[in-house]
Design a protein around this motif. Structure first.
Motif, PDB file in Angstrom:
ATOM      1  N   GLU A 134       0.835  -1.207   0.000  1.00 36.09           N
ATOM      2  CA  GLU A 134       0.000   0.000   0.000  1.00 36.09           C
ATOM      3  C   GLU A 134       0.865   1.251   0.000  1.00 36.09           C
ATOM      4  O   GLU A 134       0.584   2.204  -0.723  1.00 36.09           O
ATOM      5  N   ARG A 135       1.929   1.258   0.779  1.00 35.24           N
ATOM      6  CA  ARG A 135       2.845   2.409   0.810  1.00 35.24           C
ATOM      7  C   ARG A 135       3.466   2.633  -0.569  1.00 35.24           C
ATOM      8  O   ARG A 135       3.518   3.765  -1.063  1.00 35.24           O
ATOM      9  N   LEU A 136       3.906   1.558  -1.227  1.00 30.18           N
ATOM     10  CA  LEU A 136       4.478   1.670  -2.562  1.00 30.18           C
ATOM     11  C   LEU A 136       3.444   2.182  -3.557  1.00 30.18           C
ATOM     12  O   LEU A 136       3.742   3.048  -4.381  1.00 30.18           O
ATOM     13  N   ALA A 137       2.232   1.674  -3.472  1.00 30.68           N
ATOM     14  CA  ALA A 137       1.172   2.142  -4.368  1.00 30.68           C
ATOM     15  C   ALA A 137       0.933   3.639  -4.178  1.00 30.68           C
ATOM     16  O   ALA A 137       0.751   4.367  -5.158  1.00 30.68           O
ATOM     17  N   ARG A 138       0.933   4.108  -2.946  1.00 25.46           N
ATOM     18  CA  ARG A 138       0.740   5.545  -2.677  1.00 25.46           C
ATOM     19  C   ARG A 138       1.866   6.376  -3.289  1.00 25.46           C
ATOM     20  O   ARG A 138       1.626   7.453  -3.832  1.00 25.46           O
ATOM     21  N   VAL A 139       3.102   5.870  -3.221  1.00 29.42           N
ATOM     22  CA  VAL A 139       4.236   6.559  -3.842  1.00 29.42           C
ATOM     23  C   VAL A 139       4.024   6.660  -5.341  1.00 29.42           C
ATOM     24  O   VAL A 139       4.232   7.723  -5.944  1.00 29.42           O
ATOM     25  N   LEU A 140       3.595   5.567  -5.956  1.00 28.98           N
ATOM     26  CA  LEU A 140       3.373   5.565  -7.414  1.00 28.98           C
ATOM     27  C   LEU A 140       2.223   6.484  -7.804  1.00 28.98           C
ATOM     28  O   LEU A 140       2.290   7.171  -8.828  1.00 28.98           O
ATOM     29  N   ILE A 141       1.193   6.536  -6.989  1.00 30.52           N
ATOM     30  CA  ILE A 141       0.061   7.433  -7.244  1.00 30.52           C
ATOM     31  C   ILE A 141       0.534   8.885  -7.198  1.00 30.52           C
ATOM     32  O   ILE A 141       0.190   9.697  -8.068  1.00 30.52           O
ATOM     33  N   GLU A 142       1.363   9.218  -6.223  1.00 23.90           N
ATOM     34  CA  GLU A 142       1.903  10.588  -6.131  1.00 23.90           C
ATOM     35  C   GLU A 142       2.831  10.888  -7.291  1.00 23.90           C
ATOM     36  O   GLU A 142       2.774  11.971  -7.871  1.00 23.90           O
ATOM     37  N   LEU A 143       3.694   9.934  -7.620  1.00 20.21           N
ATOM     38  CA  LEU A 143       4.632  10.120  -8.719  1.00 20.21           C
ATOM     39  C   LEU A 143       3.892  10.354 -10.036  1.00 20.21           C
ATOM     40  O   LEU A 143       4.303  11.169 -10.846  1.00 20.21           O
ATOM     41  N   ALA A 144       2.798   9.640 -10.220  1.00 23.72           N
ATOM     42  CA  ALA A 144       1.998   9.794 -11.433  1.00 23.72           C
ATOM     43  C   ALA A 144       1.092  11.025 -11.379  1.00 23.72           C
ATOM     44  O   ALA A 144       0.363  11.306 -12.316  1.00 23.72           O
ATOM     45  N   GLU A 145       1.163  11.731 -10.261  1.00 22.38           N
ATOM     46  CA  GLU A 145       0.369  12.951 -10.049  1.00 22.38           C
ATOM     47  C   GLU A 145      -1.119  12.680 -10.159  1.00 22.38           C
ATOM     48  O   GLU A 145      -1.870  13.470 -10.724  1.00 22.38           O
ATOM     49  N   LEU A 146      -1.538  11.552  -9.590  1.00 23.35           N
ATOM     50  CA  LEU A 146      -2.963  11.194  -9.571  1.00 23.35           C
ATOM     51  C   LEU A 146      -3.606  11.558  -8.238  1.00 23.35           C
ATOM     52  O   LEU A 146      -4.822  11.456  -8.105  1.00 23.35           O
ATOM     53  N   ALA A 147      -2.789  11.907  -7.256  1.00 26.34           N
ATOM     54  CA  ALA A 147      -3.320  12.228  -5.910  1.00 26.34           C
ATOM     55  C   ALA A 147      -3.755  13.673  -5.825  1.00 26.34           C
ATOM     56  O   ALA A 147      -3.292  14.526  -6.492  1.00 26.34           O
TER      57      ALA A 147
END
Length: 147
Positions: A134-147
Protein backbone atom coordinates in the motif's frame (compact mmCIF):
# COMPACT_ATOMS: atom_id res chain seq x y z
CA UNK A 1 -4.45 21.71 -11.94
CA UNK A 2 -4.53 20.68 -8.28
CA UNK A 3 -2.55 22.60 -5.68
CA UNK A 4 -0.27 19.60 -5.18
CA UNK A 5 0.49 19.28 -8.88
CA UNK A 6 1.05 23.03 -9.20
CA UNK A 7 3.41 23.06 -6.19
CA UNK A 8 5.44 20.11 -7.49
CA UNK A 9 5.58 21.54 -11.00
CA UNK A 10 6.85 24.87 -9.67
CA UNK A 11 9.33 23.18 -7.34
CA UNK A 12 10.57 21.02 -10.23
CA UNK A 13 11.07 24.15 -12.36
CA UNK A 14 12.96 25.88 -9.55
CA UNK A 15 15.25 22.91 -9.07
CA UNK A 16 15.94 22.41 -12.77
CA UNK A 17 16.68 26.09 -13.26
CA UNK A 18 19.13 26.19 -10.37
CA UNK A 19 17.06 28.89 -8.65
CA UNK A 20 16.11 26.61 -5.77
CA UNK A 21 18.13 27.03 -2.66
CA UNK A 22 20.46 25.35 -0.26
CA UNK A 23 17.81 24.76 2.41
CA UNK A 24 14.21 23.69 2.45
CA UNK A 25 13.36 27.04 4.08
CA UNK A 26 14.83 28.84 1.07
CA UNK A 27 12.77 26.64 -1.23
CA UNK A 28 9.66 27.50 0.79
CA UNK A 29 10.48 31.20 0.38
CA UNK A 30 11.02 30.78 -3.37
CA UNK A 31 7.66 29.02 -3.67
CA UNK A 32 5.98 31.71 -1.55
CA UNK A 33 7.33 34.37 -3.94
CA UNK A 34 5.44 32.50 -6.66
CA UNK A 35 2.23 32.43 -4.63
CA UNK A 36 2.57 28.91 -3.23
CA UNK A 37 2.60 28.78 0.56
CA UNK A 38 3.71 25.44 2.00
CA UNK A 39 5.52 23.88 4.92
CA UNK A 40 9.04 22.53 5.24
CA UNK A 41 7.72 18.99 5.80
CA UNK A 42 5.72 19.14 2.57
CA UNK A 43 8.78 20.37 0.68
CA UNK A 44 10.82 17.55 2.22
CA UNK A 45 8.33 14.96 0.94
CA UNK A 46 8.20 16.62 -2.49
CA UNK A 47 12.00 16.67 -2.75
CA UNK A 48 12.15 12.98 -1.95
CA UNK A 49 9.41 12.16 -4.43
CA UNK A 50 11.06 14.23 -7.18
CA UNK A 51 14.43 12.63 -6.49
CA UNK A 52 16.14 15.91 -5.66
CA UNK A 53 19.58 15.80 -4.13
CA UNK A 54 21.67 18.33 -2.32
CA UNK A 55 24.73 19.06 -4.46
CA UNK A 56 27.82 21.08 -3.76
CA UNK A 57 28.49 24.10 -5.96
CA UNK A 58 31.90 25.19 -7.19
CA UNK A 59 31.98 27.88 -4.48
CA UNK A 60 31.50 25.23 -1.78
CA UNK A 61 27.87 26.08 -0.99
CA UNK A 62 25.04 23.60 -1.35
CA UNK A 63 21.99 23.62 -3.59
CA UNK A 64 19.07 21.24 -4.17
CA UNK A 65 19.14 20.01 -7.77
CA UNK A 66 17.41 17.60 -10.09
CA UNK A 67 19.29 15.71 -12.72
CA UNK A 68 17.53 15.94 -16.08
CA UNK A 69 17.84 12.19 -16.66
CA UNK A 70 16.39 11.28 -13.27
CA UNK A 71 12.89 11.16 -11.86
CA UNK A 72 12.06 14.51 -13.38
CA UNK A 73 11.44 12.70 -16.65
CA UNK A 74 8.78 10.40 -15.18
CA UNK A 75 6.00 10.30 -17.77
CA UNK A 76 3.15 11.10 -15.37
CA UNK A 77 0.97 12.27 -18.27
CA UNK A 78 1.02 8.74 -19.65
CA UNK A 79 -0.37 7.15 -16.46
CA UNK A 80 -4.15 6.88 -16.20
CA UNK A 81 -4.56 4.87 -12.98
CA UNK A 82 -2.73 2.96 -10.29
CA UNK A 83 -4.57 0.07 -8.65
CA UNK A 84 -3.38 -2.50 -6.14
CA UNK A 85 -4.46 -5.47 -4.08
CA UNK A 86 -2.69 -7.57 -1.46
CA UNK A 87 -0.01 -8.88 -3.83
CA UNK A 88 0.52 -6.60 -6.82
CA UNK A 89 0.23 -3.13 -8.28
CA UNK A 90 -1.15 -2.44 -11.74
CA UNK A 91 -0.35 0.82 -13.51
CA UNK A 92 -2.71 1.59 -16.40
CA UNK A 93 -1.26 3.80 -19.12
CA UNK A 94 -2.24 5.34 -22.42
CA UNK A 95 -2.09 2.83 -25.28
CA UNK A 96 1.50 2.07 -26.26
CA UNK A 97 2.99 3.89 -23.29
CA UNK A 98 3.45 1.03 -20.80
CA UNK A 99 7.03 0.20 -21.91
CA UNK A 100 8.16 3.80 -21.29
CA UNK A 101 6.47 3.88 -17.90
CA UNK A 102 7.96 0.50 -16.98
CA UNK A 103 11.46 1.69 -17.91
CA UNK A 104 11.05 4.79 -15.75
CA UNK A 105 9.73 2.75 -12.83
CA UNK A 106 12.71 0.39 -13.09
CA UNK A 107 14.99 3.42 -13.30
CA UNK A 108 13.71 4.72 -9.98
CA UNK A 109 15.54 1.87 -8.26
CA UNK A 110 12.95 2.13 -5.51
CA UNK A 111 13.83 -0.31 -2.72
CA UNK A 112 10.25 -1.67 -2.62
CA UNK A 113 10.11 -2.48 -6.37
CA UNK A 114 11.46 -5.91 -7.33
CA UNK A 115 10.71 -5.34 -11.01
CA UNK A 116 8.11 -4.50 -13.63
CA UNK A 117 6.47 -6.23 -16.57
CA UNK A 118 5.07 -3.94 -19.26
CA UNK A 119 2.49 -4.74 -21.88
CA UNK A 120 0.92 -2.23 -24.25
CA UNK A 121 -1.18 -0.22 -21.82
CA UNK A 122 -0.53 -1.91 -18.47
CA UNK A 123 2.51 -2.23 -16.20
CA UNK A 124 2.60 -4.89 -13.52
CA UNK A 125 4.74 -3.69 -10.62
CA UNK A 126 6.13 -6.59 -8.62
CA UNK A 127 6.76 -5.53 -5.03
CA UNK A 128 9.78 -6.76 -3.11
CA UNK A 129 7.46 -7.57 -0.21
CA UNK A 130 3.69 -7.53 0.14
CA UNK A 131 3.99 -5.94 3.59
CA UNK A 132 4.63 -2.49 2.08
CA UNK A 133 2.45 -2.74 -1.00
CA UNK A 134 0.00 0.00 0.00
CA UNK A 135 2.84 2.41 0.81
CA UNK A 136 4.48 1.67 -2.56
CA UNK A 137 1.17 2.14 -4.37
CA UNK A 138 0.74 5.54 -2.68
CA UNK A 139 4.24 6.56 -3.84
CA UNK A 140 3.37 5.56 -7.41
CA UNK A 141 0.06 7.43 -7.24
CA UNK A 142 1.90 10.59 -6.13
CA UNK A 143 4.63 10.12 -8.72
CA UNK A 144 2.00 9.79 -11.43
CA UNK A 145 0.37 12.95 -10.05
CA UNK A 146 -2.96 11.19 -9.57
CA UNK A 147 -3.32 12.23 -5.91
Amino acid sequence: MSATKERRKTLRQLLLSGLGGSTQAQLADALAERGIVTTQSTISRDLKLLGAQRRIREDGSFVYRLETGGRTSFPSGMVLAVEFNEVMIVVRTRVGRAPAVGIELDGLRHPDILGTVAGDDTVLVVPRSTRHIERLARVLIELAELA
